[in-house]
Design an enzyme around this catalytic site. Structure first.
Site, PDB file in Angstrom:
ATOM      1  N   PHE A  83     -13.282 -42.351   0.220  1.00 10.55           N
ATOM      2  CA  PHE A  83     -12.903 -42.337  -1.194  1.00 10.55           C
ATOM      3  C   PHE A  83     -11.582 -43.069  -1.313  1.00 10.55           C
ATOM      4  CE2 PHE A  83     -11.111 -39.846  -4.875  1.00 10.55           C
ATOM      5  CZ  PHE A  83     -12.128 -40.043  -5.789  1.00 10.55           C
ATOM      6  N   ALA A  84     -11.597 -44.293  -1.835  1.00 12.10           N
ATOM      7  CA  ALA A  84     -10.408 -45.147  -1.852  1.00 12.10           C
ATOM      8  C   ALA A  84      -9.802 -45.172  -3.249  1.00 12.10           C
ATOM      9  CB  ALA A  84     -10.757 -46.555  -1.379  1.00 12.10           C
ATOM     10  N   LEU A  85      -8.925 -44.212  -3.496  1.00 17.73           N
ATOM     11  CA  LEU A  85      -8.299 -44.055  -4.808  1.00 17.73           C
ATOM     12  C   LEU A  85      -6.798 -44.344  -4.754  1.00 17.73           C
ATOM     13  CD1 LEU A  85      -8.783 -43.034  -7.778  1.00 17.73           C
ATOM     14  CD2 LEU A  85      -8.192 -40.750  -6.937  1.00 17.73           C
ATOM     15  N   ARG A  87      -0.319  -7.287  22.127  1.00 15.19           N
ATOM     16  CA  ARG A  87       1.108  -7.396  22.463  1.00 15.19           C
ATOM     17  C   ARG A  87       1.793  -6.033  22.400  1.00 15.19           C
ATOM     18  NH1 ARG A  87       4.557 -11.412  24.593  1.00 15.19           N
ATOM     19  NH2 ARG A  87       6.606 -11.312  23.599  1.00 15.19           N
ATOM     20  N   GLU A 134      -5.558 -34.785  -2.888  1.00 11.08           N
ATOM     21  CA  GLU A 134      -6.374 -34.438  -4.064  1.00 11.08           C
ATOM     22  C   GLU A 134      -5.542 -33.744  -5.143  1.00 11.08           C
ATOM     23  OE1 GLU A 134     -10.395 -32.985  -3.688  1.00 11.08           O
ATOM     24  OE2 GLU A 134     -10.496 -33.723  -1.630  1.00 11.08           O
ATOM     25  N   ASP A 192     -13.066 -32.777  -9.854  1.00  9.92           N
ATOM     26  CA  ASP A 192     -13.414 -31.502 -10.480  1.00  9.92           C
ATOM     27  C   ASP A 192     -14.352 -30.694  -9.578  1.00  9.92           C
ATOM     28  OD1 ASP A 192     -12.504 -30.443 -12.925  1.00  9.92           O
ATOM     29  OD2 ASP A 192     -14.527 -30.466 -13.743  1.00  9.92           O
ATOM     30  N   GLN A 194       5.325 -16.766  12.937  1.00  7.01           N
ATOM     31  CA  GLN A 194       6.484 -15.899  13.171  1.00  7.01           C
ATOM     32  C   GLN A 194       6.121 -14.710  14.053  1.00  7.01           C
ATOM     33  OE1 GLN A 194       9.358 -16.908  11.969  1.00  7.01           O
ATOM     34  NE2 GLN A 194      10.620 -15.207  12.688  1.00  7.01           N
ATOM     35  N   ILE A 195       4.985 -14.103  13.786  1.00  7.87           N
ATOM     36  CA  ILE A 195       4.559 -12.936  14.556  1.00  7.87           C
ATOM     37  C   ILE A 195       4.206 -13.313  15.992  1.00  7.87           C
ATOM     38  CG2 ILE A 195       2.707 -11.201  14.733  1.00  7.87           C
ATOM     39  CD1 ILE A 195       2.775 -11.073  11.637  1.00  7.87           C
TER      40      ILE A 195
END
Length: 385
Positions: free
Chosen positions: A123-125, A266, A362, A238, A335-336
């Site tokens: 898709f060349a937009l 853990r 998009e 859309d 982070q966890i």
């Protein structure tokens, strides 16, 4: 395994649940693939998805409508297993969306190839000076007696360099701005079309800058009517914008599953990590953000599938919220995971790189806010008339 209880929501029919189950089995046996050669990986994925029959959902060869719920379910599931698999599927649909919705019978013959995984589409937009501002496209398509001649550049084109055909948007000049654009179907072998630069990004995908120099196209290459390019582009977005939210949802679900496994395995301060209230708080926020995103994504898809002519507002909300929240979910997962979360090649590190682009392509998040606000303002103005 990620939570699939959402499949019991009233948005879905039995055929959607069967599709999700079939794809889950396929993904477990085929994904992830080796990403060391991205071009080869994408070609292999398109071929494999076509052979398995899943690409039949990426376009329509007859008068049937694209089923957006199926598109979203496929993208969510593939993204949960392998971001490159999601990319490969999505570009087959987005690339040929204009042909599915507006193409001539001759142009639709290409869909037999793309749906079988035997041809790759793009898709060349986007252009260097017109990303989300589609109405500002500068590429020219000059009319002659028998054909069109295209001159200009496109950039950040997904599948650029490996695609067999491109749907290209250019200015034909019927009017100023959005009303002067048209869409064309351009085989990659067309004289004057060249790949000027391959673009590298943090989550490797095949992307390129394309140059069109005196590219001659027959009138039969025009998709729909001259001057209807903006309408075609917006209609395609859309349909497919909701699916970007679905891909983000897949990334977020995988991040939550990795987090739950990490917190169970853990040990921290003499007990499993998930016994810490702060960790439970993060997990709760992740779960809420995922379900809220899923509700917006599948509301937009269901609304389109049940006959709505446009779902601009719903699709924009789905993409904005799902991609932004997925970024937060994945950040919590990193982070966890601590040091392992930023180790190159770990699942959550890969997700961290994958999710960022979805908040840009998009229609970037800030652009979605403008779209949503304008829809709300227009609705209110309509009430006051």
């Amino acid at each position: 395994m990620a939570d699939t209880s959402f499949l019991n929501w009233p948005f879905f029919e039995n055929r959607h649940r069967e599709l999700a189950e079939q794809l889950e089995v396929w993904c477990k046996g085929n994904l992830p693939v080796d990403h060391s050669d991205v071009d080869a990986a994408c070609r292999g994925l398109v071929s494999a998805l076509g052979a398995a029959g899943f690409l039949t959902h990426s376009g329509t060869t007859g008068q049937e409508r694209l089923d957006v719920r199926s598109l979203c379910l496929i993208r969510e599931t593939l993204a949960r297993y392998d971001g490159l698999a999601d990319f490969s599927f999505a570009m087959q649909g987005l690339g040929m969306g204009a042909v599915s919705l507006f193409g001539s019978q001759e142009q639709r013959e290409w869909l037999k190839q793309t749906r079988a995984g035997k041809a790759i589409s793009a898709f060349a937009l986007t252009e260097p000076a017109s990303g989300s501002d589609v109405a500002n496209i500068q590429m020219m398509a000059k009319k002659t007696d028998d054909d069109f001649v295209l001159d200009g550049e496109k950039t950040w084109i997904s599948n650029g360099g490996i695609a067999d055909l491109y749907v290209v948007f250019a200015r034909t000049g019927e009017a100023a701005g959005a009303k002067g654009l048209s869409a064309f179907l351009v085989p990659a072998t067309t004289a004057g079309l060249s790949v000027e630069e391959r673009l590298e990004v943090i989550a490797p995908h095949p992307l390129a800058r394309l140059k069109f120099k005196a590219v001659k196209l027959p009138r039969a290459a025009l998709i729909g009517d001259a001057g209807s390019g903006f309408k075609i582009a917006m209609s395609v977005l859309d349909v497919f914008r909701s699916t970007v939210g679905a891909a983000a949802l897949g990334f977020a679900r995988r991040a939550l599953e990795e987090t739950l496994t990490r917190c169970a395995d853990r040990q921290l301060f003499g007990a499993p990590m998930h016994e810490l209230q702060m960790i439970q708080g993060h997990i709760a926020e992740m779960a809420v953000d995922i379900d809220a995103s899923a509700l917006l994504v599948y509301r937009a898809a269901w609304t389109k599938d049940t006959g709505a002519a446009r779902v601009t507002r719903e699709a924009a909300m789905a993409k904005l919220f799902a991609t932004d929240q997925a970024q937060g979910v994945i950040d919590k997962a990193v982070q966890i995971h601590g040091g392992d979360g930023v180790r190159k090649g770990s699942v959550v590190e890969s997700l961290y790189r994958e999710i960022r682009a979805l908040r840009i392509y998009e229609g970037a998040s800030d652009v979605q806010k403008i779209v949503i606000a304008r829809q709300e303002i227009s609705r209110k103005q309509g009430e006051n008339k």
